[in-house]
Design a protein around this motif. Structure first.
Motif, PDB file in Angstrom:
ATOM      1  N   UNK A   1       3.494  14.219 -11.258  1.00 48.44           N
ATOM      2  CA  UNK A   1       4.796  14.443 -11.211  1.00 48.44           C
ATOM      3  C   UNK A   1       5.508  13.653 -12.274  1.00 48.44           C
ATOM      4  N   UNK A   2       5.187  12.417 -12.286  1.00 50.30           N
ATOM      5  CA  UNK A   2       6.040  11.640 -13.100  1.00 50.30           C
ATOM      6  C   UNK A   2       5.577  11.765 -14.642  1.00 50.30           C
TER       7      UNK A   2
ATOM      8  N   UNK B   1       2.153  10.562  -6.715  1.00 44.14           N
ATOM      9  CA  UNK B   1       3.567  11.052  -7.589  1.00 44.14           C
ATOM     10  C   UNK B   1       3.187  10.892  -8.967  1.00 44.14           C
ATOM     11  N   UNK B   2       2.179  10.315  -9.270  1.00 44.04           N
ATOM     12  CA  UNK B   2       1.750  10.196 -10.962  1.00 44.04           C
ATOM     13  C   UNK B   2       1.964  11.313 -11.485  1.00 44.04           C
TER      14      UNK B   2
ATOM     15  N   UNK C   1       0.816  -1.298  -0.067  1.00 42.40           N
ATOM     16  CA  UNK C   1       0.035  -0.198   0.125  1.00 42.40           C
ATOM     17  C   UNK C   1       0.884   1.208  -0.078  1.00 42.40           C
ATOM     18  N   UNK C   2       2.001   1.042   0.703  1.00 41.70           N
ATOM     19  CA  UNK C   2       2.892   2.527   0.732  1.00 41.70           C
ATOM     20  C   UNK C   2       3.330   2.795  -0.639  1.00 41.70           C
ATOM     21  N   UNK C   3       3.626   1.669  -1.401  1.00 41.71           N
ATOM     22  CA  UNK C   3       4.288   1.931  -2.835  1.00 41.71           C
ATOM     23  C   UNK C   3       3.138   2.534  -3.569  1.00 41.71           C
ATOM     24  N   UNK C   4       2.017   1.909  -3.377  1.00 39.65           N
ATOM     25  CA  UNK C   4       0.848   2.105  -4.299  1.00 39.65           C
ATOM     26  C   UNK C   4       0.381   3.564  -4.140  1.00 39.65           C
ATOM     27  N   UNK C   5       0.444   3.997  -2.726  1.00 39.98           N
ATOM     28  CA  UNK C   5      -0.055   5.592  -2.648  1.00 39.98           C
ATOM     29  C   UNK C   5       1.028   6.382  -2.973  1.00 39.98           C
ATOM     30  N   UNK C   6       2.392   5.995  -2.829  1.00 38.46           N
ATOM     31  CA  UNK C   6       3.352   6.579  -3.356  1.00 38.46           C
ATOM     32  C   UNK C   6       3.123   6.836  -4.889  1.00 38.46           C
ATOM     33  N   UNK C   7       2.912   5.878  -5.654  1.00 38.28           N
ATOM     34  CA  UNK C   7       2.541   6.069  -7.190  1.00 38.28           C
ATOM     35  C   UNK C   7       1.497   6.979  -7.367  1.00 38.28           C
ATOM     36  N   UNK C   8       0.202   6.719  -6.621  1.00 36.56           N
ATOM     37  CA  UNK C   8      -0.714   7.567  -6.901  1.00 36.56           C
ATOM     38  C   UNK C   8      -0.627   9.046  -6.800  1.00 36.56           C
TER      39      UNK C   8
END
Lengths: 144, 144
Positions: free
Chosen positions: A130-131, A127-128, A118-125
């Motif tokens: 920005x990326x 920062x999406x 979840x940490x990674x998924x929410x990071x992805x969400x």
DNA sequence: CTGAATCCTCGTAGATACTG
DNA sequence: CAGTATCTACGAGGATTCAG
């Protein structure tokens, strides 16, 4: 439940990650000893994370999972579920109904991966955007 | 040190992950809108995580990264570094020395992924034994 | 030293059809 | 319903060579 886990959450400072990396080096960087390669490659593959998440709330049957992830083939679903079962992240329960039904559930081990995942998924969400911006900038300044 | 970060760390309750998944469903599960597929697939590929970790402590030159990850080919190193640069996770700095040298560094965005990544890596490390045991049990009870 | 360019291979995953 | 079996295609990734 979100409270219950709060205290459990392992603190993992980033510097320690780099130190770990240094240690793996000393063992000749054996792939078998490197958790990044041995496990992250696995849960990072095309369908694994999605399947784990789809089982987060409750056990689901084969066809239910397939409905939740429309573009997975039966072959890949079967295969990924079996790998997950092999690794002990999910359990498989067969009910001898007329048309047989099979339910998959997260094991405690499987549930334990949802937190870091979840940490990674929410990071992805978060920062999406920005990326995507960075990609556009890069593509714009780079000649086709 | 495991205490120091405790306050910073975003709490991401697992139930919320499942809820997010439900929401993605409503949009037809468009791959472009799904951070799991759009980003996690990417940082979960064969070399990305390793490269990010190898840059965690300090910027490193091309050949230095290659030494740290012995079994990566120049082709894949170049390619993965470029993808990372495109996504804005690392920056590329060229020094016009006699033999040119190029240093890669994590951007703030790149550094920000180390936290969730570390969570997953340490999960993998701590559960590695359990997983291996599960595999052995599974293989033993499953007819070849 | 840091790549780019080419070729080639091998595995993954999709499509399709069949089964208990 | 929940798979299995087979075939094929595509692309990631390795090896090698060349270049600035």
């Amino acid at each position: 439940m979100t409270r219950a886990l709060a205290g459990n959450l392992l603190q993992v400072p980033v510097p320690e990650l780099a130190d770990r990396f240094d240690e793996w080096q000393k063992f000749g960087f054996d792939a078998a000893r490197c958790p990044v390669r041995n496990v992250l490659d696995h849960i990072g593959d095309k369908w694994t994370a999605l399947i784990l998440i789809s089982l987060a709330k409750e056990g689901r049957r084969f066809s239910a999972v397939q409905r939740l992830i429309p573009d997975i083939s039966k072959k890949m679903l079967t295969q990924t579920l079996r790998d997950l079962e092999r690794d002990g992240l999910i359990t498989r329960h067969v009910f001898p109904t007329k048309p047989p039904s099979v339910e998959y559930r997260l094991s405690p081990l499987g549930r334990s991966v949802l937190d870091p995942l979840a940490q990674l998924v929410f990071w992805a969400e978060s920062r999406h955007g920005e990326i995507e911006d960075a990609r556009r900038r890069f593509d714009a300044s780079s000649p086709a």
